[in-house]
Design a protein around this motif. Structure first.
Motif, PDB file in Angstrom:
ATOM      1  N   GLN A 122       0.810  -1.219   0.000  1.00 50.85           N
ATOM      2  CA  GLN A 122       0.000   0.000   0.000  1.00 50.85           C
ATOM      3  C   GLN A 122       0.842   1.267   0.000  1.00 50.85           C
ATOM      4  OE1 GLN A 122      -0.173  -2.394   2.398  1.00 50.85           O
ATOM      5  NE2 GLN A 122      -2.291  -3.029   2.781  1.00 50.85           N
ATOM      6  N   LEU A 123       2.099   1.163   0.427  1.00 47.32           N
ATOM      7  CA  LEU A 123       2.911   2.366   0.659  1.00 47.32           C
ATOM      8  C   LEU A 123       4.203   2.390  -0.158  1.00 47.32           C
ATOM      9  CD1 LEU A 123       2.481   2.709   4.539  1.00 47.32           C
ATOM     10  CD2 LEU A 123       1.163   3.802   2.726  1.00 47.32           C
ATOM     11  N   ILE A 124       4.210   1.747  -1.284  1.00 41.50           N
ATOM     12  CA  ILE A 124       5.428   1.735  -2.104  1.00 41.50           C
ATOM     13  C   ILE A 124       5.937   3.152  -2.418  1.00 41.50           C
ATOM     14  CG2 ILE A 124       6.378   1.097  -4.377  1.00 41.50           C
ATOM     15  CD1 ILE A 124       4.558  -1.396  -4.232  1.00 41.50           C
ATOM     16  N   PRO A 125       5.074   4.121  -2.782  1.00 42.14           N
ATOM     17  CA  PRO A 125       5.594   5.456  -3.139  1.00 42.14           C
ATOM     18  C   PRO A 125       5.985   6.329  -1.957  1.00 42.14           C
ATOM     19  CG  PRO A 125       3.432   5.010  -4.149  1.00 42.14           C
ATOM     20  CD  PRO A 125       3.635   4.020  -3.057  1.00 42.14           C
ATOM     21  N   PHE A 177       6.761 -10.702  -4.930  1.00 47.10           N
ATOM     22  CA  PHE A 177       6.995  -9.699  -5.963  1.00 47.10           C
ATOM     23  C   PHE A 177       6.958 -10.422  -7.308  1.00 47.10           C
ATOM     24  CE2 PHE A 177       9.110  -6.666  -8.700  1.00 47.10           C
ATOM     25  CZ  PHE A 177       8.604  -5.460  -8.227  1.00 47.10           C
ATOM     26  N   PRO A 178       6.220  -9.877  -8.282  1.00 50.84           N
ATOM     27  CA  PRO A 178       5.966 -10.625  -9.520  1.00 50.84           C
ATOM     28  C   PRO A 178       7.121 -10.563 -10.505  1.00 50.84           C
ATOM     29  CG  PRO A 178       4.894  -8.493  -9.628  1.00 50.84           C
ATOM     30  CD  PRO A 178       5.499  -8.594  -8.243  1.00 50.84           C
ATOM     31  N   LEU A 230       4.555  -7.998 -14.005  1.00 48.44           N
ATOM     32  CA  LEU A 230       4.534  -6.600 -13.570  1.00 48.44           C
ATOM     33  C   LEU A 230       4.115  -5.667 -14.703  1.00 48.44           C
ATOM     34  CD1 LEU A 230       5.190  -4.609 -11.222  1.00 48.44           C
ATOM     35  CD2 LEU A 230       7.417  -4.317 -12.302  1.00 48.44           C
ATOM     36  N   ARG A 231       4.522  -5.963 -15.924  1.00 45.76           N
ATOM     37  CA  ARG A 231       4.250  -5.067 -17.053  1.00 45.76           C
ATOM     38  C   ARG A 231       2.776  -4.978 -17.424  1.00 45.76           C
ATOM     39  NH1 ARG A 231       7.773  -6.067 -22.125  1.00 45.76           N
ATOM     40  NH2 ARG A 231       7.524  -8.287 -21.621  1.00 45.76           N
ATOM     41  N   ILE A 232       1.963  -5.802 -16.823  1.00 47.58           N
ATOM     42  CA  ILE A 232       0.522  -5.683 -17.028  1.00 47.58           C
ATOM     43  C   ILE A 232       0.008  -4.370 -16.431  1.00 47.58           C
ATOM     44  CG2 ILE A 232      -1.699  -6.665 -16.273  1.00 47.58           C
ATOM     45  CD1 ILE A 232      -0.318  -9.424 -16.656  1.00 47.58           C
ATOM     46  N   LEU A 233       0.688  -3.879 -15.416  1.00 52.61           N
ATOM     47  CA  LEU A 233       0.282  -2.641 -14.748  1.00 52.61           C
ATOM     48  C   LEU A 233       0.619  -1.427 -15.604  1.00 52.61           C
ATOM     49  CD1 LEU A 233      -0.695  -1.161 -12.162  1.00 52.61           C
ATOM     50  CD2 LEU A 233       1.703  -1.143 -11.434  1.00 52.61           C
ATOM     51  N   PRO A 234      -0.376  -0.618 -15.970  1.00 51.94           N
ATOM     52  CA  PRO A 234      -0.052   0.644 -16.641  1.00 51.94           C
ATOM     53  C   PRO A 234       0.833   1.513 -15.743  1.00 51.94           C
ATOM     54  CG  PRO A 234      -2.400   0.141 -16.852  1.00 51.94           C
ATOM     55  CD  PRO A 234      -1.833  -0.836 -15.863  1.00 51.94           C
ATOM     56  N   ASP A 235       1.781   2.184 -16.318  1.00 50.68           N
ATOM     57  CA  ASP A 235       2.675   3.065 -15.572  1.00 50.68           C
ATOM     58  C   ASP A 235       3.564   2.289 -14.595  1.00 50.68           C
ATOM     59  OD1 ASP A 235       3.598   5.705 -15.252  1.00 50.68           O
ATOM     60  OD2 ASP A 235       2.424   5.972 -13.428  1.00 50.68           O
ATOM     61  N   TYR A 236       3.874   1.042 -14.945  1.00 53.90           N
ATOM     62  CA  TYR A 236       4.694   0.228 -14.053  1.00 53.90           C
ATOM     63  C   TYR A 236       6.095   0.815 -13.858  1.00 53.90           C
ATOM     64  CZ  TYR A 236       7.162  -1.559 -18.167  1.00 53.90           C
ATOM     65  OH  TYR A 236       7.907  -1.662 -19.304  1.00 53.90           O
ATOM     66  N   GLU A 237       6.577   1.598 -14.853  1.00 55.42           N
ATOM     67  CA  GLU A 237       7.914   2.178 -14.721  1.00 55.42           C
ATOM     68  C   GLU A 237       8.009   3.089 -13.502  1.00 55.42           C
ATOM     69  OE1 GLU A 237       7.101   1.946 -19.252  1.00 55.42           O
ATOM     70  OE2 GLU A 237       6.020   2.520 -17.424  1.00 55.42           O
ATOM     71  N   ASN A 238       6.971   3.881 -13.262  1.00 53.25           N
ATOM     72  CA  ASN A 238       6.999   4.765 -12.099  1.00 53.25           C
ATOM     73  C   ASN A 238       6.944   3.972 -10.796  1.00 53.25           C
ATOM     74  OD1 ASN A 238       7.369   7.386 -13.038  1.00 53.25           O
ATOM     75  ND2 ASN A 238       5.222   7.605 -13.608  1.00 53.25           N
ATOM     76  N   LEU A 239       6.198   2.866 -10.788  1.00 55.52           N
ATOM     77  CA  LEU A 239       6.177   2.048  -9.584  1.00 55.52           C
ATOM     78  C   LEU A 239       7.584   1.571  -9.251  1.00 55.52           C
ATOM     79  CD1 LEU A 239       4.014   0.804  -7.593  1.00 55.52           C
ATOM     80  CD2 LEU A 239       4.401  -1.327  -8.832  1.00 55.52           C
ATOM     81  N   LEU A 240       8.344   1.176 -10.265  1.00 55.52           N
ATOM     82  CA  LEU A 240       9.719   0.762 -10.037  1.00 55.52           C
ATOM     83  C   LEU A 240      10.584   1.930  -9.578  1.00 55.52           C
ATOM     84  CD1 LEU A 240      10.264  -1.596 -13.113  1.00 55.52           C
ATOM     85  CD2 LEU A 240      10.062  -2.272 -10.706  1.00 55.52           C
ATOM     86  N   ARG A 241      10.360   3.115 -10.147  1.00 53.80           N
ATOM     87  CA  ARG A 241      11.150   4.289  -9.747  1.00 53.80           C
ATOM     88  C   ARG A 241      10.959   4.610  -8.262  1.00 53.80           C
ATOM     89  NH1 ARG A 241       9.332   6.213 -15.029  1.00 53.80           N
ATOM     90  NH2 ARG A 241      11.140   6.116 -16.437  1.00 53.80           N
ATOM     91  N   ASN A 248      13.089 -11.631  -8.850  1.00 52.00           N
ATOM     92  CA  ASN A 248      12.065 -11.000  -9.695  1.00 52.00           C
ATOM     93  C   ASN A 248      12.225  -9.487  -9.696  1.00 52.00           C
ATOM     94  OD1 ASN A 248      10.902 -13.433 -10.400  1.00 52.00           O
ATOM     95  ND2 ASN A 248       9.252 -13.305  -8.899  1.00 52.00           N
ATOM     96  N   PHE A 249      12.456  -8.916  -8.511  1.00 51.24           N
ATOM     97  CA  PHE A 249      12.630  -7.467  -8.406  1.00 51.24           C
ATOM     98  C   PHE A 249      13.856  -7.015  -9.184  1.00 51.24           C
ATOM     99  CE2 PHE A 249      14.771  -3.959  -6.152  1.00 51.24           C
ATOM    100  CZ  PHE A 249      13.841  -2.952  -6.372  1.00 51.24           C
ATOM    101  N   GLU A 250      14.963  -7.723  -9.000  1.00 52.79           N
ATOM    102  CA  GLU A 250      16.190  -7.345  -9.707  1.00 52.79           C
ATOM    103  C   GLU A 250      15.996  -7.419 -11.217  1.00 52.79           C
ATOM    104  OE1 GLU A 250      19.499  -8.705  -6.346  1.00 52.79           O
ATOM    105  OE2 GLU A 250      18.945 -10.071  -7.966  1.00 52.79           O
ATOM    106  N   ASP A 251      15.292  -8.437 -11.669  1.00 53.33           N
ATOM    107  CA  ASP A 251      15.023  -8.574 -13.095  1.00 53.33           C
ATOM    108  C   ASP A 251      14.175  -7.412 -13.605  1.00 53.33           C
ATOM    109  OD1 ASP A 251      15.361 -10.124 -15.476  1.00 53.33           O
ATOM    110  OD2 ASP A 251      13.286 -10.784 -15.297  1.00 53.33           O
ATOM    111  N   CYS A 252      13.196  -7.010 -12.790  1.00 53.90           N
ATOM    112  CA  CYS A 252      12.305  -5.909 -13.190  1.00 53.90           C
ATOM    113  C   CYS A 252      13.045  -4.578 -13.285  1.00 53.90           C
ATOM    114  CB  CYS A 252      11.135  -5.797 -12.210  1.00 53.90           C
ATOM    115  SG  CYS A 252       9.890  -7.094 -12.382  1.00 53.90           S
ATOM    116  N   ILE A 253      13.889  -4.270 -12.309  1.00 49.41           N
ATOM    117  CA  ILE A 253      14.567  -2.972 -12.376  1.00 49.41           C
ATOM    118  C   ILE A 253      15.706  -3.005 -13.395  1.00 49.41           C
ATOM    119  CG2 ILE A 253      13.908  -2.274 -10.049  1.00 49.41           C
ATOM    120  CD1 ILE A 253      16.774  -2.934  -9.153  1.00 49.41           C
ATOM    121  N   ARG A 254      16.212  -4.193 -13.690  1.00 50.25           N
ATOM    122  CA  ARG A 254      17.218  -4.296 -14.743  1.00 50.25           C
ATOM    123  C   ARG A 254      16.587  -3.964 -16.106  1.00 50.25           C
ATOM    124  NH1 ARG A 254      18.789  -8.946 -13.600  1.00 50.25           N
ATOM    125  NH2 ARG A 254      20.771  -8.478 -12.585  1.00 50.25           N
TER     126      ARG A 254
END
Length: 444
Positions: A120-123, A145-146, A151-162, A180-186
């Motif tokens: 709920q509090l990622i940002p 963590f997917p 993860l890419r199913i989520l619109p605006d997923y790039e900002n969630l990673l940021r 999974n997280f490392e793969d996503c931010i890579r």
């Protein structure tokens, strides 16, 4: 710091950590108030200091139900077909996190360490940095963590990673979630990974590690002993007439795999007539997120299936499946677990599943039960040597494991339990907390 809707592992684990470290819990009060300028309410409960504030009705519906639990929760549990995305809800998700940040910023002291919890509090860390907070900020995710393609199913997923890059230390339940997280931010942020474990993304350096959450072993063992001797424990024992208990305890949620669990138990009764009249499956599932229609539908489906199983196999003096759609005290639950021959915990995806660890802690060392555990629960990474680890989608295989657990000789049960209890002794809630805080302290 947590949102008020969190339960289970987060509530028990973080409360324990706060008690030991004289922390301050900042979060939603659980109240609804249309005053968007409502101030923090400070109080102390069970030796923990709280600072809470209400959400507006729109905030609760859009932030908590709409985005957190209809987008992030199913997404992080790989249940993409259940994602219901709405831009308005995402906007409110960010707005509520900004509101959290404003409140938290007023409480930060020179030597503060900030520990943010859950999806709920990622940002929140991002907005705290925007507010000029340069204190060490850690983040721990209690859910899975997917993978990248999920993860890419989520619109605006790039900002969630940021938003993750605002933290100094990021914790996950398992190495699988970490990978999974490392793969996503890579892929998503073109992050740089250094040999010392540091990750660089969005102009900041941080660390990400697996910190599997655990329980307070001594407290759980004592509460289990008390629970057996309580009126509730005695009533449960007397009602069984010396039958073996298969026990499941889960919040009512589609990720817990309760429907498939009922089907596996039905398959056991089909295959193992020698168990008829000798075993009772007790499933305790307190209501959860009652404002979300899908949860009400799940409850109806489970009630229908439980009725079907009992209608098919019950006898005049034996009801094989007891489905209890209500909550009990933790002492009672631990007492029930101690009375059980089998702990039956088969989530379809779970960050940890602390009930699995509580089942192990609750056992009588002289006559321990057997844990049947989904390999899709985070706890299976630590308990796989002692548990019977199953695939919850394989009803036939799970039924065979239940029968194996029910007839397992005492010496094998003791040996399996010993392997698991040693894991819990090495990694209890205090070790988990201190390990994370030590990592966060190095970031200061």
């Amino acid at each position: 710091m947590s949102s008020g809707g969190s339960q289970g592992g987060l509530a028990v684990g973080v409360m324990n950590a706060l008690q030991k470290n004289k922390g301050l819990w900042v979060g939603w009060s659980g109240e609804i108030d249309q005053d968007t300028d409502a101030q923090l309410i400070h109080y102390t409960f069970d030796s923990v200091r709280f600072a809470t504030f209400p959400l507006t009705e729109h905030g609760h519906q859009a932030f908590y139900i709409g985005f957190s639990n209809e987008v992030l929760w199913p997404l992080f549990h790989y249940r993409t077909e259940k994602v219901v995305y709405d831009r308005t809800n995402q906007k409110e998700y960010l707005h509520v996190n900004q509101r959290y940040a404003r409140h938290v910023a007023t409480l930060v002291e020179p030597h503060s360490r900030i520990w943010v919890h859950d999806y709920q509090l990622i940002p929140l860390g991002h907005f705290l940095r925007q507010a000029g907070i340069d204190a060490p900020i850690g983040y721990f995710l209690h859910t899975p963590f997917p993978p990248w393609d999920v993860l890419r199913i989520l619109p605006d997923y790039e900002n969630l990673l940021r938003y993750f890059s605002a933290y100094d230390v990021i914790g996950f339940q398992t190495k699988c979630d970490l990978r999974n997280f490392e793969d996503c931010i890579r892929h998503g942020l073109d992050a740089t990974f250094y040999e010392d474990g540091t990750i660089e993304a969005e102009g900041r350096c941080f660390r990400a590690e697996a910190y599997p959450i655990s329980i307070d072993l001594d407290t759980a063992q004592e509460m289990a002993r008390q629970g057996v001797e309580s009126n509730t424990g005695k009533r449960m024992a007397n009602s069984l007439l010396d039958r073996a208990i298969i026990m499941g305890v889960d919040r009512l949620d589609y990720s817990k795999g309760i429907y498939k669990r009922f089907q596996a138990f039905e398959r056991l009764l089909e295959k193992a007539e020698h168990q008829h009249g000798h075993v009772v499956f007790v499933q305790i599932s307190p209501p959860s997120r009652t404002d979300v229609p899908e949860y009400a539908e799940l409850r109806t489906s489970l009630e229908r299936l439980a009725g079907h199983v009992n209608g098919r196999f019950s006898d005049y003096d034996w009801t094989p499946l007891r489905y209890l759609n209500r909550g009990y005290s933790r002492e009672s639950i631990l007492g029930f677990l101690r009375l059980s021959r089998v702990g039956f915990l088969t989530p379809l995806r779970d960050g940890m599943n602390l009930v699995a660890k509580e089942f192990v802690a609750a056992q009588d060392p002289e006559d321990p039960g057997v844990l049947v555990l989904s390999h899709l629960a985070g706890a299976s990474w630590e308990l796989q040597e002692g548990a019977l680890v199953c695939n919850p989608y394989d009803a036939e295989g799970v039924a065979d494991m239940l029968d194996q657990a029910l007839v397992m000789p005492l010496e094998e049960r003791k040996a399996r339990w010993q392997q698991m209890i040693e894991v819990l002794r090495k990694n209890d809630i205090h070790y988990w907390c201190q390990k994370f805080l030590d990592s966060l302290g190095k970031a200061s």
